[in-house]
Write an enzyme that holds these catalytic residues in place. Structure first.
Site, PDB file in Angstrom:
ATOM      1  N   ASP A  92       6.655 -25.307 -16.279  1.00 42.51           N
ATOM      2  CA  ASP A  92       6.439 -26.683 -16.727  1.00 42.51           C
ATOM      3  C   ASP A  92       7.811 -27.344 -16.904  1.00 42.51           C
ATOM      4  O   ASP A  92       8.845 -26.702 -16.715  1.00 42.51           O
ATOM      5  CB  ASP A  92       5.613 -26.716 -18.014  1.00 42.51           C
ATOM      6  CG  ASP A  92       6.292 -26.010 -19.171  1.00 42.51           C
ATOM      7  OD1 ASP A  92       7.445 -25.542 -19.008  1.00 42.51           O
ATOM      8  OD2 ASP A  92       5.685 -25.916 -20.243  1.00 42.51           O
ATOM      9  N   ASP A 264      -4.183 -23.783 -16.493  1.00 42.24           N
ATOM     10  CA  ASP A 264      -3.387 -22.828 -17.259  1.00 42.24           C
ATOM     11  C   ASP A 264      -3.683 -23.028 -18.728  1.00 42.24           C
ATOM     12  O   ASP A 264      -4.020 -24.130 -19.153  1.00 42.24           O
ATOM     13  CB  ASP A 264      -1.888 -23.051 -17.038  1.00 42.24           C
ATOM     14  CG  ASP A 264      -1.371 -24.185 -17.912  1.00 42.24           C
ATOM     15  OD1 ASP A 264      -1.643 -25.345 -17.567  1.00 42.24           O
ATOM     16  OD2 ASP A 264      -0.740 -23.920 -18.950  1.00 42.24           O
ATOM     17  N   CYS A 302     -18.422  -6.972 -18.467  1.00 45.57           N
ATOM     18  CA  CYS A 302     -17.009  -7.058 -18.090  1.00 45.57           C
ATOM     19  C   CYS A 302     -16.524  -5.713 -17.549  1.00 45.57           C
ATOM     20  O   CYS A 302     -16.871  -4.658 -18.066  1.00 45.57           O
ATOM     21  CB  CYS A 302     -16.182  -7.474 -19.300  1.00 45.57           C
ATOM     22  SG  CYS A 302     -14.425  -7.616 -18.933  1.00 45.57           S
ATOM     23  N   CYS A 304     -13.242  -4.863 -17.336  1.00 45.03           N
ATOM     24  CA  CYS A 304     -11.845  -4.602 -17.715  1.00 45.03           C
ATOM     25  C   CYS A 304     -11.719  -3.210 -18.353  1.00 45.03           C
ATOM     26  O   CYS A 304     -12.706  -2.606 -18.761  1.00 45.03           O
ATOM     27  CB  CYS A 304     -11.322  -5.680 -18.658  1.00 45.03           C
ATOM     28  SG  CYS A 304     -11.822  -5.478 -20.374  1.00 45.03           S
ATOM     29  N   CYS A 307     -13.323  -2.942 -21.880  1.00 50.34           N
ATOM     30  CA  CYS A 307     -14.788  -2.864 -21.926  1.00 50.34           C
ATOM     31  C   CYS A 307     -15.320  -1.575 -21.291  1.00 50.34           C
ATOM     32  O   CYS A 307     -16.381  -1.084 -21.673  1.00 50.34           O
ATOM     33  CB  CYS A 307     -15.401  -4.085 -21.254  1.00 50.34           C
ATOM     34  SG  CYS A 307     -15.078  -5.591 -22.188  1.00 50.34           S
ATOM     35  N   HIS A 333      -8.792  -7.985 -22.134  1.00 50.77           N
ATOM     36  CA  HIS A 333     -10.175  -8.418 -21.903  1.00 50.77           C
ATOM     37  C   HIS A 333     -10.263  -9.932 -21.696  1.00 50.77           C
ATOM     38  O   HIS A 333     -10.891 -10.392 -20.736  1.00 50.77           O
ATOM     39  CB  HIS A 333     -11.079  -8.004 -23.065  1.00 50.77           C
ATOM     40  CG  HIS A 333     -12.386  -8.725 -23.050  1.00 50.77           C
ATOM     41  ND1 HIS A 333     -13.409  -8.394 -22.177  1.00 50.77           N
ATOM     42  CD2 HIS A 333     -12.822  -9.811 -23.746  1.00 50.77           C
ATOM     43  CE1 HIS A 333     -14.418  -9.233 -22.349  1.00 50.77           C
ATOM     44  NE2 HIS A 333     -14.093 -10.112 -23.290  1.00 50.77           N
TER      45      HIS A 333
HETATM   46 ZN   LIG Z   1     -13.586  -6.766 -20.881  1.00 54.09          ZN
END
Ligand SMILES: [Zn+2]
Length: 371
Positions: A92, A264, A302, A304, A307, A333
Protein backbone atom coordinates in the site's frame (compact mmCIF):
# COMPACT_ATOMS: atom_id res chain seq x y z
CA UNK A 1 1.41 -13.50 -21.56
CA UNK A 2 2.25 -9.97 -20.60
CA UNK A 3 2.90 -8.86 -17.02
CA UNK A 4 0.14 -6.92 -15.28
CA UNK A 5 -2.59 -7.87 -17.72
CA UNK A 6 -5.81 -9.43 -16.52
CA UNK A 7 -7.19 -12.25 -18.64
CA UNK A 8 -10.88 -12.59 -17.90
CA UNK A 9 -11.71 -16.26 -18.24
CA UNK A 10 -15.41 -16.15 -17.52
CA UNK A 11 -18.08 -13.83 -16.20
CA UNK A 12 -21.41 -14.62 -14.58
CA UNK A 13 -23.52 -11.50 -14.29
CA UNK A 14 -21.11 -8.94 -12.89
CA UNK A 15 -18.87 -11.58 -11.26
CA UNK A 16 -15.55 -12.23 -12.92
CA UNK A 17 -13.01 -15.07 -12.87
CA UNK A 18 -9.62 -14.20 -14.30
CA UNK A 19 -5.85 -14.50 -14.18
CA UNK A 20 -3.68 -11.49 -13.32
CA UNK A 21 -0.08 -11.93 -14.50
CA UNK A 22 2.83 -10.62 -12.41
CA UNK A 23 6.62 -11.11 -12.53
CA UNK A 24 6.29 -13.43 -9.51
CA UNK A 25 3.54 -15.58 -10.95
CA UNK A 26 -0.17 -15.54 -11.69
CA UNK A 27 -2.88 -14.42 -9.31
CA UNK A 28 -6.13 -16.31 -9.86
CA UNK A 29 -9.00 -13.88 -9.34
CA UNK A 30 -11.18 -13.19 -7.49
CA UNK A 31 -8.54 -13.41 -4.78
CA UNK A 32 -8.13 -12.71 -1.08
CA UNK A 33 -4.69 -11.37 -0.16
CA UNK A 34 -3.47 -12.04 3.40
CA UNK A 35 -1.85 -8.99 5.02
CA UNK A 36 1.75 -9.12 6.20
CA UNK A 37 1.93 -5.74 7.88
CA UNK A 38 5.54 -5.94 9.05
CA UNK A 39 6.70 -8.14 6.15
CA UNK A 40 5.16 -11.14 7.91
CA UNK A 41 1.62 -12.47 8.04
CA UNK A 42 1.49 -12.50 11.83
CA UNK A 43 2.70 -15.82 13.19
CA UNK A 44 2.53 -17.65 9.86
CA UNK A 45 5.62 -18.84 7.99
CA UNK A 46 5.74 -18.50 4.18
CA UNK A 47 5.78 -22.30 3.97
CA UNK A 48 2.35 -22.38 5.67
CA UNK A 49 1.03 -19.64 3.38
CA UNK A 50 2.09 -21.60 0.32
CA UNK A 51 0.51 -24.78 1.69
CA UNK A 52 -2.80 -23.07 2.42
CA UNK A 53 -2.94 -21.72 -1.14
CA UNK A 54 -2.11 -18.04 -0.65
CA UNK A 55 -0.80 -16.25 -3.71
CA UNK A 56 -0.40 -12.47 -3.56
CA UNK A 57 0.18 -11.05 -0.09
CA UNK A 58 0.26 -7.48 1.16
CA UNK A 59 2.88 -5.53 3.08
CA UNK A 60 2.51 -2.07 4.63
CA UNK A 61 4.70 0.77 3.43
CA UNK A 62 4.16 2.95 6.51
CA UNK A 63 5.38 0.29 8.94
CA UNK A 64 8.33 -0.88 6.81
CA UNK A 65 9.40 2.71 6.13
CA UNK A 66 9.59 3.34 9.90
CA UNK A 67 11.18 -0.04 10.67
CA UNK A 68 13.54 -1.38 9.33
CA UNK A 69 13.55 1.25 6.55
CA UNK A 70 13.09 0.86 2.80
CA UNK A 71 16.79 1.32 2.03
CA UNK A 72 17.73 -1.53 4.35
CA UNK A 73 15.19 -3.81 2.65
CA UNK A 74 16.53 -2.76 -0.77
CA UNK A 75 20.07 -3.64 0.38
CA UNK A 76 18.74 -7.04 1.47
CA UNK A 77 17.56 -7.65 -2.08
CA UNK A 78 14.00 -6.31 -1.78
CA UNK A 79 10.93 -7.52 0.05
CA UNK A 80 10.59 -10.88 -1.74
CA UNK A 81 14.09 -11.96 -0.80
CA UNK A 82 14.01 -10.31 2.65
CA UNK A 83 10.87 -12.17 3.77
CA UNK A 84 11.37 -15.24 1.57
CA UNK A 85 8.12 -14.95 -0.36
CA UNK A 86 8.58 -15.85 -4.00
CA UNK A 87 4.96 -15.21 -5.05
CA UNK A 88 3.44 -11.79 -5.82
CA UNK A 89 3.47 -8.99 -3.23
CA UNK A 90 1.45 -5.76 -3.11
CA UNK A 91 2.40 -2.75 -1.01
CA UNK A 92 0.00 0.00 0.00
CA UNK A 93 1.09 3.64 -0.24
CA UNK A 94 1.40 4.34 3.49
CA UNK A 95 -1.38 6.90 3.28
CA UNK A 96 -4.02 4.93 5.13
CA UNK A 97 -1.73 4.28 8.13
CA UNK A 98 -0.60 7.90 8.25
CA UNK A 99 -4.24 8.91 8.53
CA UNK A 100 -5.26 6.19 10.98
CA UNK A 101 -2.17 5.59 13.17
CA UNK A 102 -0.02 8.65 13.52
CA UNK A 103 -0.82 10.87 16.50
CA UNK A 104 -0.36 14.12 14.71
CA UNK A 105 -0.61 14.79 11.02
CA UNK A 106 -0.85 17.87 8.91
CA UNK A 107 -1.99 17.52 5.36
CA UNK A 108 -1.35 20.03 2.60
CA UNK A 109 -1.47 19.83 -1.17
CA UNK A 110 2.17 18.71 -1.34
CA UNK A 111 1.92 15.83 1.12
CA UNK A 112 1.51 14.85 4.77
CA UNK A 113 3.71 15.62 7.76
CA UNK A 114 3.18 13.21 10.63
CA UNK A 115 4.50 12.04 13.95
CA UNK A 116 5.54 8.38 14.13
CA UNK A 117 3.24 6.33 16.39
CA UNK A 118 6.40 4.54 17.62
CA UNK A 119 8.72 7.22 18.93
CA UNK A 120 7.14 10.57 18.13
CA UNK A 121 9.73 11.40 15.46
CA UNK A 122 8.54 13.67 12.63
CA UNK A 123 8.26 12.41 9.05
CA UNK A 124 6.91 13.64 5.74
CA UNK A 125 5.28 11.56 3.02
CA UNK A 126 4.58 12.92 -0.43
CA UNK A 127 3.40 11.07 -3.54
CA UNK A 128 7.01 11.02 -4.81
CA UNK A 129 8.36 9.76 -1.48
CA UNK A 130 5.74 7.00 -1.25
CA UNK A 131 6.64 5.77 -4.75
CA UNK A 132 10.34 6.01 -3.94
CA UNK A 133 9.84 3.85 -0.83
CA UNK A 134 7.65 1.35 -2.69
CA UNK A 135 10.24 1.05 -5.46
CA UNK A 136 12.84 0.23 -2.81
CA UNK A 137 10.56 -2.39 -1.25
CA UNK A 138 10.07 -3.90 -4.71
CA UNK A 139 6.55 -5.37 -4.59
CA UNK A 140 4.88 -6.46 -7.84
CA UNK A 141 1.94 -4.13 -7.36
CA UNK A 142 2.32 -0.74 -5.70
CA UNK A 143 -0.35 1.83 -4.92
CA UNK A 144 -0.79 5.55 -5.50
CA UNK A 145 -0.51 7.78 -2.44
CA UNK A 146 -4.03 8.98 -1.66
CA UNK A 147 -6.05 10.52 1.12
CA UNK A 148 -8.71 8.39 2.77
CA UNK A 149 -11.31 10.93 3.98
CA UNK A 150 -14.34 10.32 6.23
CA UNK A 151 -16.79 8.68 3.77
CA UNK A 152 -19.92 10.69 4.57
CA UNK A 153 -18.55 14.27 4.62
CA UNK A 154 -19.38 15.52 1.12
CA UNK A 155 -17.72 18.91 1.33
CA UNK A 156 -14.46 17.44 2.54
CA UNK A 157 -14.59 14.63 -0.05
CA UNK A 158 -14.68 17.19 -2.86
CA UNK A 159 -11.45 18.82 -1.63
CA UNK A 160 -9.78 15.56 -0.73
CA UNK A 161 -10.66 13.89 -4.04
CA UNK A 162 -9.06 16.71 -6.04
CA UNK A 163 -5.91 16.23 -3.95
CA UNK A 164 -5.96 12.45 -4.48
CA UNK A 165 -6.27 13.04 -8.24
CA UNK A 166 -3.35 15.47 -8.36
CA UNK A 167 -1.31 13.03 -6.27
CA UNK A 168 -2.17 10.18 -8.67
CA UNK A 169 -0.66 12.18 -11.55
CA UNK A 170 2.46 12.85 -9.49
CA UNK A 171 2.75 9.16 -8.49
CA UNK A 172 2.57 8.18 -12.14
CA UNK A 173 5.28 10.70 -12.99
CA UNK A 174 7.50 9.48 -10.16
CA UNK A 175 7.13 5.77 -10.93
CA UNK A 176 10.15 4.37 -12.82
CA UNK A 177 10.32 0.59 -12.32
CA UNK A 178 8.81 -1.36 -15.20
CA UNK A 179 8.71 -4.60 -13.20
CA UNK A 180 6.11 -3.07 -10.86
CA UNK A 181 2.50 -2.19 -11.64
CA UNK A 182 1.26 1.08 -10.14
CA UNK A 183 -2.49 0.99 -9.39
CA UNK A 184 -4.60 4.15 -9.22
CA UNK A 185 -7.07 4.63 -6.37
CA UNK A 186 -10.65 5.86 -6.73
CA UNK A 187 -12.03 7.94 -3.86
CA UNK A 188 -15.20 10.03 -3.45
CA UNK A 189 -16.82 8.69 -0.27
CA UNK A 190 -20.38 7.43 -0.57
CA UNK A 191 -21.34 10.03 -3.19
CA UNK A 192 -22.22 8.71 -6.62
CA UNK A 193 -21.31 11.81 -8.60
CA UNK A 194 -17.91 12.09 -6.88
CA UNK A 195 -17.18 8.37 -7.24
CA UNK A 196 -18.00 8.45 -10.96
CA UNK A 197 -15.93 11.59 -11.44
CA UNK A 198 -13.03 9.94 -9.61
CA UNK A 199 -13.33 6.70 -11.61
CA UNK A 200 -13.28 8.73 -14.85
CA UNK A 201 -10.26 10.79 -13.84
CA UNK A 202 -8.22 7.84 -12.55
CA UNK A 203 -9.13 5.61 -15.55
CA UNK A 204 -7.91 8.27 -17.94
CA UNK A 205 -4.46 8.09 -16.35
CA UNK A 206 -4.34 4.53 -17.73
CA UNK A 207 -3.06 2.63 -14.70
CA UNK A 208 -2.89 -1.19 -15.11
CA UNK A 209 -5.33 -1.66 -12.22
CA UNK A 210 -7.62 0.24 -9.87
CA UNK A 211 -7.98 0.28 -6.12
CA UNK A 212 -11.29 1.30 -4.62
CA UNK A 213 -10.35 3.18 -1.49
CA UNK A 214 -12.29 4.86 1.29
CA UNK A 215 -14.65 1.95 1.95
CA UNK A 216 -15.07 -0.28 5.02
CA UNK A 217 -14.19 2.77 7.11
CA UNK A 218 -17.50 3.25 8.91
CA UNK A 219 -20.10 3.65 6.15
CA UNK A 220 -23.16 1.35 6.02
CA UNK A 221 -23.13 -1.91 4.05
CA UNK A 222 -25.80 -0.48 1.75
CA UNK A 223 -23.54 2.46 0.94
CA UNK A 224 -20.56 0.20 0.37
CA UNK A 225 -22.45 -2.14 -1.97
CA UNK A 226 -24.02 0.75 -3.90
CA UNK A 227 -20.58 2.32 -4.38
CA UNK A 228 -19.24 -0.98 -5.73
CA UNK A 229 -22.03 -1.10 -8.31
CA UNK A 230 -21.14 2.39 -9.53
CA UNK A 231 -17.47 1.34 -9.68
CA UNK A 232 -18.29 -1.78 -11.66
CA UNK A 233 -20.09 0.34 -14.24
CA UNK A 234 -17.47 3.13 -14.34
CA UNK A 235 -14.13 1.28 -14.35
CA UNK A 236 -12.59 -0.39 -17.42
CA UNK A 237 -13.54 -4.04 -17.61
CA UNK A 238 -10.17 -5.52 -18.54
CA UNK A 239 -8.21 -4.22 -15.57
CA UNK A 240 -8.28 -5.62 -12.03
CA UNK A 241 -10.47 -3.94 -9.41
CA UNK A 242 -9.05 -4.11 -5.91
CA UNK A 243 -11.43 -3.45 -3.02
CA UNK A 244 -9.05 -2.24 -0.33
CA UNK A 245 -9.26 -3.33 3.30
CA UNK A 246 -12.27 -5.63 3.01
CA UNK A 247 -12.20 -9.19 4.37
CA UNK A 248 -15.53 -10.06 6.03
CA UNK A 249 -16.66 -13.27 4.28
CA UNK A 250 -20.06 -11.75 3.45
CA UNK A 251 -18.38 -8.62 2.01
CA UNK A 252 -16.11 -10.78 -0.14
CA UNK A 253 -19.17 -12.46 -1.64
CA UNK A 254 -21.01 -9.16 -2.11
CA UNK A 255 -17.88 -7.61 -3.61
CA UNK A 256 -17.45 -10.42 -6.14
CA UNK A 257 -21.14 -10.09 -7.01
CA UNK A 258 -20.38 -6.47 -7.91
CA UNK A 259 -17.39 -7.07 -10.14
CA UNK A 260 -14.50 -6.87 -7.66
CA UNK A 261 -11.37 -9.00 -8.22
CA UNK A 262 -8.96 -8.46 -5.32
CA UNK A 263 -9.41 -8.03 -1.56
CA UNK A 264 -7.13 -7.67 1.45
CA UNK A 265 -7.71 -7.48 5.18
CA UNK A 266 -5.98 -8.14 8.50
CA UNK A 267 -9.24 -9.70 9.76
CA UNK A 268 -8.28 -13.42 9.74
CA UNK A 269 -5.20 -12.94 11.92
CA UNK A 270 -6.69 -10.13 14.01
CA UNK A 271 -9.77 -12.24 14.82
CA UNK A 272 -7.49 -15.14 15.72
CA UNK A 273 -5.78 -12.93 18.31
CA UNK A 274 -9.21 -12.12 19.72
CA UNK A 275 -10.11 -15.82 19.86
CA UNK A 276 -12.66 -15.72 17.03
CA UNK A 277 -12.87 -18.34 14.29
CA UNK A 278 -14.78 -18.34 11.00
CA UNK A 279 -17.12 -21.27 10.43
CA UNK A 280 -19.65 -21.96 7.68
CA UNK A 281 -22.45 -21.06 10.07
CA UNK A 282 -20.79 -17.88 11.34
CA UNK A 283 -18.04 -16.66 13.63
CA UNK A 284 -17.53 -18.40 16.94
CA UNK A 285 -15.71 -17.11 19.99
CA UNK A 286 -13.38 -19.90 21.02
CA UNK A 287 -12.90 -18.49 24.50
CA UNK A 288 -16.54 -19.30 25.20
CA UNK A 289 -17.14 -21.90 27.92
CA UNK A 290 -19.50 -23.61 25.50
CA UNK A 291 -16.48 -25.18 23.80
CA UNK A 292 -14.63 -26.37 26.94
CA UNK A 293 -15.28 -30.05 26.22
CA UNK A 294 -16.18 -29.84 22.54
CA UNK A 295 -14.36 -32.57 20.63
CA UNK A 296 -15.32 -31.21 17.19
CA UNK A 297 -12.91 -29.31 14.98
CA UNK A 298 -13.35 -25.53 14.57
CA UNK A 299 -15.24 -26.21 11.34
CA UNK A 300 -16.09 -29.76 10.25
CA UNK A 301 -15.95 -28.71 6.56
CA UNK A 302 -12.51 -27.11 6.73
CA UNK A 303 -9.46 -28.98 5.45
CA UNK A 304 -6.81 -26.91 7.25
CA UNK A 305 -4.20 -28.52 9.51
CA UNK A 306 -5.97 -27.15 12.61
CA UNK A 307 -9.35 -28.64 11.72
CA UNK A 308 -7.85 -31.93 10.52
CA UNK A 309 -5.96 -32.40 13.78
CA UNK A 310 -7.28 -30.59 16.87
CA UNK A 311 -10.48 -30.28 18.88
CA UNK A 312 -12.22 -27.08 19.90
CA UNK A 313 -11.62 -28.07 23.53
CA UNK A 314 -7.85 -28.18 22.99
CA UNK A 315 -7.76 -24.88 21.07
CA UNK A 316 -9.86 -23.19 23.76
CA UNK A 317 -7.41 -24.46 26.38
CA UNK A 318 -4.42 -23.08 24.42
CA UNK A 319 -6.10 -19.67 24.12
CA UNK A 320 -6.94 -19.62 27.81
CA UNK A 321 -3.37 -20.25 28.89
CA UNK A 322 -2.05 -17.87 26.19
CA UNK A 323 0.02 -20.48 24.42
CA UNK A 324 1.50 -19.36 21.08
CA UNK A 325 0.24 -22.51 19.40
CA UNK A 326 -3.34 -21.40 20.01
CA UNK A 327 -2.89 -18.19 18.01
CA UNK A 328 -1.01 -20.03 15.30
CA UNK A 329 -3.70 -22.68 14.86
CA UNK A 330 -6.48 -20.09 14.87
CA UNK A 331 -4.69 -17.91 12.28
CA UNK A 332 -3.97 -20.91 10.09
CA UNK A 333 -7.66 -21.81 10.11
CA UNK A 334 -9.05 -18.29 9.53
CA UNK A 335 -6.71 -17.67 6.60
CA UNK A 336 -7.44 -21.03 5.01
CA UNK A 337 -11.17 -20.41 5.49
CA UNK A 338 -11.10 -17.21 3.40
CA UNK A 339 -8.74 -18.66 0.79
CA UNK A 340 -11.04 -21.68 0.42
CA UNK A 341 -14.06 -19.39 0.12
CA UNK A 342 -12.38 -17.49 -2.73
CA UNK A 343 -11.32 -20.70 -4.45
CA UNK A 344 -14.90 -21.99 -4.30
CA UNK A 345 -16.27 -18.65 -5.53
CA UNK A 346 -13.89 -18.73 -8.49
CA UNK A 347 -14.81 -22.33 -9.39
CA UNK A 348 -18.52 -21.43 -9.13
CA UNK A 349 -18.14 -18.44 -11.50
CA UNK A 350 -16.30 -20.62 -14.03
CA UNK A 351 -19.24 -23.04 -13.94
CA UNK A 352 -21.98 -20.38 -14.01
CA UNK A 353 -23.29 -21.31 -10.56
CA UNK A 354 -21.96 -18.48 -8.42
CA UNK A 355 -25.37 -16.84 -7.86
CA UNK A 356 -26.70 -20.08 -6.36
CA UNK A 357 -23.49 -20.68 -4.39
CA UNK A 358 -23.57 -17.15 -2.94
CA UNK A 359 -27.24 -17.36 -1.95
CA UNK A 360 -26.73 -20.69 -0.17
CA UNK A 361 -23.52 -19.51 1.54
CA UNK A 362 -25.03 -16.26 2.82
CA UNK A 363 -28.11 -18.06 4.11
CA UNK A 364 -26.02 -20.30 6.37
CA UNK A 365 -23.59 -17.69 7.61
CA UNK A 366 -24.64 -15.84 10.77
CA UNK A 367 -22.67 -14.14 13.47
CA UNK A 368 -23.11 -16.48 16.40
CA UNK A 369 -21.30 -17.36 19.62
CA UNK A 370 -20.68 -13.72 20.54
CA UNK A 371 -17.66 -13.26 18.26
ZN1 LIG B 1 -9.80 -25.05 9.56
Amino acid sequence: MQHFTLDLQHTEGRSRAGVFHTPHGDLLTPAFMPVGTQATVKGIAPRDLTEMGASMILANTYHLYLRPGAELIARQGGLHRFMHWDQPILTDSGGFQVFSLSEMRKIDDEGVTFKSHLDGSMHRLTPEKSIHIQEHLGADVIMCFDECPPPTDREYNVISMARTHAWAERCKQAHTRTDQALFGIVQGGIFRELREQSARFISELDFPGHGIGGLAVGESKENMYATLEWMDAALPEHKPRYLMGVGEPTDLIHGVMRGMDMFDCVLPTRLARHGAAFTHTGRINMRNKLFAEDENPLDAECDCYTCQTFSRAYIRHLLHVSEMLGLYLMSLHNLRFLLTLMREIRAAILEDRFAAYAAAWLLRYKNIGGA
